[in-house]
Motif scaffolding. Structure first.
Motif, PDB file in Angstrom:
ATOM      1  N   UNK A   1       0.832  -1.202   0.000  1.00 27.51           N
ATOM      2  CA  UNK A   1       0.000   0.000   0.000  1.00 27.51           C
ATOM      3  C   UNK A   1       0.867   1.252   0.000  1.00 27.51           C
ATOM      4  N   UNK A   2       1.950   1.230   0.764  1.00 28.09           N
ATOM      5  CA  UNK A   2       2.785   2.425   0.871  1.00 28.09           C
ATOM      6  C   UNK A   2       3.402   2.804  -0.470  1.00 28.09           C
TER       7      UNK A   2
ATOM      8  N   UNK B   1       0.891   6.631  -6.848  1.00 24.30           N
ATOM      9  CA  UNK B   1      -0.398   7.117  -7.336  1.00 24.30           C
ATOM     10  C   UNK B   1      -0.640   8.566  -6.933  1.00 24.30           C
ATOM     11  N   UNK B   2      -0.170   8.945  -5.754  1.00 24.29           N
ATOM     12  CA  UNK B   2      -0.307  10.343  -5.340  1.00 24.29           C
ATOM     13  C   UNK B   2       0.403  11.277  -6.309  1.00 24.29           C
ATOM     14  N   UNK B   3       1.615  10.911  -6.702  1.00 26.48           N
ATOM     15  CA  UNK B   3       2.363  11.719  -7.673  1.00 26.48           C
ATOM     16  C   UNK B   3       1.654  11.764  -9.021  1.00 26.48           C
ATOM     17  N   UNK B   4       1.116  10.622  -9.428  1.00 32.72           N
ATOM     18  CA  UNK B   4       0.418  10.539 -10.709  1.00 32.72           C
ATOM     19  C   UNK B   4      -0.818  11.443 -10.710  1.00 32.72           C
ATOM     20  N   UNK B   5      -1.584  11.386  -9.654  1.00 38.06           N
ATOM     21  CA  UNK B   5      -2.795  12.214  -9.558  1.00 38.06           C
ATOM     22  C   UNK B   5      -2.441  13.698  -9.629  1.00 38.06           C
TER      23      UNK B   5
ATOM     24  N   UNK C   1      -4.759   6.952  -0.826  1.00 35.64           N
ATOM     25  CA  UNK C   1      -4.589   8.018  -1.813  1.00 35.64           C
ATOM     26  C   UNK C   1      -5.496   9.209  -1.516  1.00 35.64           C
ATOM     27  N   UNK C   2      -6.700   8.931  -1.039  1.00 34.43           N
ATOM     28  CA  UNK C   2      -7.658  10.014  -0.813  1.00 34.43           C
ATOM     29  C   UNK C   2      -7.388  10.781   0.465  1.00 34.43           C
TER      30      UNK C   2
ATOM     31  N   UNK D   1      -9.747  14.772   3.288  1.00 31.52           N
ATOM     32  CA  UNK D   1      -9.345  14.570   1.904  1.00 31.52           C
ATOM     33  C   UNK D   1      -8.113  15.408   1.577  1.00 31.52           C
ATOM     34  N   UNK D   2      -7.178  14.797   0.874  1.00 28.91           N
ATOM     35  CA  UNK D   2      -5.959  15.500   0.492  1.00 28.91           C
ATOM     36  C   UNK D   2      -6.188  16.452  -0.677  1.00 28.91           C
TER      37      UNK D   2
END
Length: 318
Positions: A82-83, A89-93, A116-117, A192-193
């Motif tokens: 998960x980490x 995925x955070x960078x991709x978003x 991610x959220x 939410x981030x």
């Protein structure tokens, strides 16, 4: 016209409710409104290259020209974490949103989606503790570890696949390191981030159970055993994550002569039902979710309304 940075569109729900089809249709609606949208996979097993039939991964021809990310990014012998997913995925978003592209996060792996959220910090690993737990598993099997975990963390029974040794061992490892249960690790007040639109798809339990049973039988008919035989050559047994995936573990046992085909299918159907139940419980805890039925997710009018709502958020008319 300049667009605002688009929100993160997230599609959640149990396995088999139609998340992938809904996401593609929504991306096409947004495309018609001059909003580019791309899909990000949030199914932990679809991260694996070659694990297609058993994960119901959409073939390229069925993706309607919509770019998909986080599919086929791991070899079958690798470990999914998960980490690592959270960071990548955070960078991709952030990259997609900066470019004015709406990311559509789609999947049923609850912890991966939450990572991610929301703001989540994961407990570190302790190799000594993990080695001790793995030694216990090797000598006594999974049952004593499950009993200990449930005794120390009653919530684990609803939140984890207790037949997945890796998940059980990790939960016990975290308990020993931090003293925290699985539920306690999750944010009490999720923040939410990024601006996010959450859409959940649900189906009547009886209907979903029948659908999942048929889908499982179809996987064997479509060649799951041959797929798994090929994955064995690629080292899937070296990955505790991939080799324990529902359907794959049973196909591996069938190839080893430990289960008949009918037993493998029946076991997969049972575990899939249990997994869907855990997914529903997990996603019910999320806030601000717009819930729609499987039928509504295919309805043209419903899709238009959701697309219009998202388009309005980026100052574009649909």
């Amino acid at each position: 016209m300049e667009h605002k940075v688009p929100p993160v569109i997230t599609v959640i729900g149990a396995t088999g409710v139609g998340k992938s089809g809904f996401a593609i249709n929504l991306a096409q609606k947004l495309r018609a409104a001059n909003i580019r949208a791309e899909i990000i996979n949030a199914d932990s097993m679809q991260l694996y290259r070659g694990m297609d039939i058993g994960t119901a991964k959409l073939p390229l021809a069925q993706r309607a020209g919509v770019m998909h990310h986080m599919l086929d990014v791991l070899e079958p012998n690798a470990e999914a974490t998960v980490s690592a997913y959270q960071k990548q995925t955070g960078k991709l978003i952030d990259s997609l949103r900066t470019a004015g592209i709406a990311p559509i996060l789609v999947g049923g792996s609850g912890l991966y989606i939450n990572s991610v959220l929301y703001r989540m910090d994961f407990a570190p690993h302790n190799e000594e503790i993990r080695a001790q737990l793995e030694s216990r598993y090797a000598s006594s099997g999974i049952d004593p570890l499950i009993i200990e975990l449930i005794k120390r963390d009653p919530t684990a029974e609803k939140m984890l696949d207790l037949q997945n040794p890796r998940r059980v061992i990790r939960a016990l490892e975290v308990l020993q390191i931090t003293g925290k249960t699985i539920a306690a690790q999750l944010p009490q007040k999720p923040e939410l981030l990024r601006p996010t639109r959450l859409y959940g798809i649900y189906e009547d339990r009886a209907v979903l159970v029948e659908r999942l049973a048929e889908r499982t039988s179809a996987m064997w008919q479509q060649g799951l055993i041959d797929e798994v035989a090929g994955l064995l050559d690629l080292g899937i047994l070296q990955s505790r994550t991939a080799s324990q995936a529902i359907g794959y573990a049973q196909a591996i046992a069938q190839l080893a002569g430990e289960l008949t085909q009918s037993e493998a299918i029946a076991q997969t159907q049972l575990l899939t039902r249990k997994y869907a139940r855990r997914q529903v419980s997990w996603f019910k805890r999320l806030h601000d979710v717009t819930w729609i039925t499987s039928a509504q997710s295919c309805d043209e009018r419903q899709l238009h309304e959701i697309g219009a709502d998202i388009a309005a958020s980026v100052n574009t008319e649909i």
